[in-house]
Scaffold this motif. Structure first.
Motif, PDB file in Angstrom:
ATOM      1  N   THR A   1      34.731  46.012  22.587  1.00 33.97           N
ATOM      2  CA  THR A   1      33.390  46.404  23.007  1.00 33.97           C
ATOM      3  C   THR A   1      33.290  46.450  24.525  1.00 33.97           C
ATOM      4  O   THR A   1      33.979  45.716  25.233  1.00 33.97           O
ATOM      5  N   PHE A  51      24.248  42.860  27.345  1.00 35.26           N
ATOM      6  CA  PHE A  51      24.980  43.182  26.125  1.00 35.26           C
ATOM      7  C   PHE A  51      26.226  42.315  25.951  1.00 35.26           C
ATOM      8  O   PHE A  51      27.174  42.693  25.261  1.00 35.26           O
ATOM      9  N   MET A  68      27.815  41.664  22.341  1.00 30.38           N
ATOM     10  CA  MET A  68      28.157  42.776  21.461  1.00 30.38           C
ATOM     11  C   MET A  68      29.344  42.462  20.557  1.00 30.38           C
ATOM     12  O   MET A  68      29.349  42.828  19.380  1.00 30.38           O
ATOM     13  N   GLU A  69      30.356  41.810  21.107  1.00 33.48           N
ATOM     14  CA  GLU A  69      31.532  41.502  20.294  1.00 33.48           C
ATOM     15  C   GLU A  69      31.165  40.561  19.157  1.00 33.48           C
ATOM     16  O   GLU A  69      31.644  40.703  18.021  1.00 33.48           O
ATOM     17  N   TYR A  76      33.673  49.929  19.810  1.00 37.62           N
ATOM     18  CA  TYR A  76      32.217  50.094  19.832  1.00 37.62           C
ATOM     19  C   TYR A  76      31.734  49.824  21.252  1.00 37.62           C
ATOM     20  O   TYR A  76      31.732  48.679  21.716  1.00 37.62           O
ATOM     21  N   VAL A 129      28.761  50.921  24.473  1.00 40.72           N
ATOM     22  CA  VAL A 129      27.391  51.358  24.717  1.00 40.72           C
ATOM     23  C   VAL A 129      27.325  52.058  26.065  1.00 40.72           C
ATOM     24  O   VAL A 129      27.877  51.556  27.057  1.00 40.72           O
ATOM     25  N   THR A 184      18.004  42.857  22.297  1.00 43.17           N
ATOM     26  CA  THR A 184      19.326  43.334  21.877  1.00 43.17           C
ATOM     27  C   THR A 184      19.422  43.594  20.378  1.00 43.17           C
ATOM     28  O   THR A 184      20.469  44.026  19.894  1.00 43.17           O
ATOM     29  N   VAL A 218      20.707  46.957  19.874  1.00 42.89           N
ATOM     30  CA  VAL A 218      22.159  47.137  19.826  1.00 42.89           C
ATOM     31  C   VAL A 218      22.671  46.820  18.426  1.00 42.89           C
ATOM     32  O   VAL A 218      23.520  47.533  17.881  1.00 42.89           O
ATOM     33  N   LEU A 262      24.668  49.431  16.102  1.00 42.51           N
ATOM     34  CA  LEU A 262      25.947  48.997  15.538  1.00 42.51           C
ATOM     35  C   LEU A 262      25.930  49.107  14.019  1.00 42.51           C
ATOM     36  O   LEU A 262      26.896  49.584  13.398  1.00 42.51           O
TER      37      LEU A 262
END
Length: 595
Positions: free
Chosen positions: A211, A227, A230-231, A249, A251, A283, A286, A290
């Motif tokens: 990510t 972010f 994210m992982e 993935y 952003v 978030t 996100v 995802l």
């Protein structure tokens, strides 16, 4: 079980894929910031029925220069223009035709494209280009069979000026190249609405092994902080519903003119900068984009009448991710806010309006009219009701099986119902009594069997709201560790009885009019317009001119235009703001103010 093998009839596409269908795209593009034109060659591999004598593609506001069959020149015909849909591009085929090439250019009115001047970007020095293809705007930057029922793999070569980075919904570079030529590859079949391109003076920074974040230099540090988890979201999603199928993935944070919160382009979510708050409180967007990697990108609605299949599943999945990471109480807040949005939408549309059914009828209408909270929140509530009826473990098994059974296919509502009935054959009586699926799909409003949502954290907010309303003392709200969601809920609770003078008290204490949180500021500006709190006037104009996210600007323009003397003020602000808006937002505000 799998989706029907024959492509579904799509009322928003001229293509006849049951005769001849595209399977792979080799795209060559040249990006010219001076002329604001894309020059392209789209070469499609096709499959056709033995007796097929033509292939039809969708186009809108494109200049078609030439067509080739198996590299030999061919004729073509552009049909009459139809509102919303554009023109059919009909190409005669020979018996041995397995490849077509179309040479074309975009035009100044190609609606998917937004060309931004340097002054419209965060850095203020370089122009920027991005596309927005959903729902049926891919046809405005490439000729294609622009239906979610048609999926194809693609490769692309994109030439941009030196000093710019090009990105697509595919495997992406992480650094600029000196010659400005970028190569892309998407090995999984995707529908045209997931085709995406962005070109700008961008940088990349990883936040995990799979990510990372792309953004302008001025935005990148804040975006990376926002972010950072994210992982963790990706790992949570995989633990819930299976292996992430798209490789990376990442952003991309776009300039503020982006018309949506996010767009789930495979491998590369496009995101609005309005979710950057400094506290990671927004978030969940996100997590939503995802989740689309499974519900939408992996299993896709076959037509825009089935849009809830994308968004209902995605909202449910998003909140499961947030629950996994932050606990049930956090997810419960999102459910309650979503339920409030659903009720507000039903109130606006009308309880008996057929547009409040999950299965829509958008024939002869712009499919953007179906992009309401019905698909998102009624779809989610439907799935929550099934979960309650059959139990979470059993429902999770259903979702995993659903994603596996329809992977890389497009699906209809009717096929979903067949799959639901088949999977829950032993629980058929429970579904009939406690869920009533057909009522959710084909009847307006919220069925009486809908599960109830509640939030323990919001119960505390309700106590504070009562305390404020009895004392009008802002000190009772001081030093509370509230998230964005809690402040939004509080403002909704007190709105009915709130007076402009009381808004001033809150504003002096918490500086809502100067808030850097776009969600809170938009809610506050809406309240200010309703309560005639004139202090917001300057902030309102600045916000409308600086943010192009349709979710925010459309309600504000509507409230302003509904005021006795507000229509002219709304038009005056819009005249300045309009050049900063994407065509998706412009179309909605144009209709509101000038229809």
């Amino acid at each position: 079980m799998s989706a029907d093998s024959a492509p579904t009839h799509d009322p928003h596409s001229f293509s006849q894929p049951q005769e001849a269908i595209v399977t792979h795209l080799a795209l060559q593009l040249k990006v010219d910031f001076e002329s604001k034109i894309l020059t392209g060659v789209a070469t499609y591999r096709i499959q056709k029925q033995p007796d097929a004598r033509r292939i039809i593609l969708d186009t809108k506001d494109l200049f078609i220069q030439a067509v080739y069959l198996n590299q030999a020149p061919d004729t073509f015909n552009l049909g009459p223009d139809k509102e919303f849909l554009g023109q059919p591009l009909e190409i005669p085929l020979l018996n041995d035709t397995d490849e077509i090439s179309i040479h074309y250019q975009t035009t100044s009115v190609s609606a998917a494209l937004q060309w931004l001047g340097p002054e419209q970007t965060a850095g203020g020095q370089h122009p920027f280009l991005f596309t927005q293809s959903q729902a049926i705007l891919a046809r405005t930057w490439m000729p294609c069979q622009d239906s979610p029922s048609v999926r194809f793999t693609y490769e692309a070569q994109v030439q941009v000026p030196a000093g710019y980075l090009a990105l697509m919904s595919a495997e992406n570079p992480q650094e600029m190249v000196n010659n400005g030529l970028y190569i892309f590859k998407m090995v999984h079949p995707i529908p045209s609405y997931l085709m995406a391109l962005a070109v700008g003076h961008l940088q990349f920074k990883p936040v995990g092994s799979r990510t990372g974040v792309y953004a302008e230099t001025a935005t990148l540090p804040a975006a990376v902080y926002e972010f950072a988890e994210m992982e963790k979201m990706l790992l949570a999603a995989e633990d819930l519903y299976g292996t992430y199928p798209w490789g990376r993935y990442d952003v991309l944070v776009l300039p503020p003119s982006f018309p949506f919160g996010g767009m789930e382009n495979p491998c590369l979510t496009f995101a609005t900068p309005t979710i950057i708050t400094g506290d990671r409180s927004l978030t969940s967007l996100v997590a939503h984009e995802l989740a689309h990697s499974w519900s939408g990108n992996l299993v896709t609605n076959a037509t825009w009448n089935d849009f809830w299949l994308n968004e209902g599943f995605t909202v449910y999945f998003e909140r499961r991710i947030m629950e996994y990471l932050y606990g049930p109480e956090y997810a419960d807040m999102l459910k309650v806010l979503g339920y409030q949005d659903l009720n507000k939408t039903i109130e606006e549309l009308g309880e008996t309006n057929p547009d409040t059914c999950l299965k829509l009828n958008l024939v002869n209408r712009d499919p953007d009219e179906g992009l309401t909270e019905i698909a998102y929140e009624k779809g989610n509530l439907f799935l929550l009701t099934i979960e309650k009826a059959v139990g979470r473990a059993r429902f999770d098994a259903f979702i995993q099986n659903y994603f596996q059974s329809f992977a890389f296919q497009s699906n209809t509502t009717e096929n979903f119902l067949k799959f639901l009935s088949s999977f829950f054959d032993q629980e058929k009586g429970i579904l009939t009594k406690e869920v009533q699926p057909e009522c959710w799909i084909y009847e307006p409003g919220i069925p009486k069997v809908a599960v109830k949502v509640s939030s323990a954290r919001f119960a505390l907010i309700e106590e504070k709201a009562k305390e404020w309303q009895s004392t009008k003392d802002p000190s009772v709200l001081a030093n509370l560790p509230w998230t964005t969601h809690e402040w939004l809920y509080f403002l909704q609770l007190i709105e009915t009885e709130l007076q402009a003078s009381e808004m001033a008290i809150l504003d002096n204490a918490f500086h809502f009019t100067q808030s850097g949180n776009a969600e809170v500021l938009a809610a506050w500006l809406e309240m200010g317009l309703k309560k005639d709190y004139q202090v917001i006037e300057e902030a309102l104009g600045k916000f409308l001119q600086g943010v192009g996210r349709r979710k925010f600007v459309l309600p504000l323009f509507k409230l302003l235009a509904d005021k006795p003397t507000g229509k002219n003020q709304a038009k005056s602000i819009y005249e300045k703001a309009r050049p900063n808006y994407h065509a998706v937002t412009r179309q909605s505000v144009d209709k509101l103010l000038f229809a």
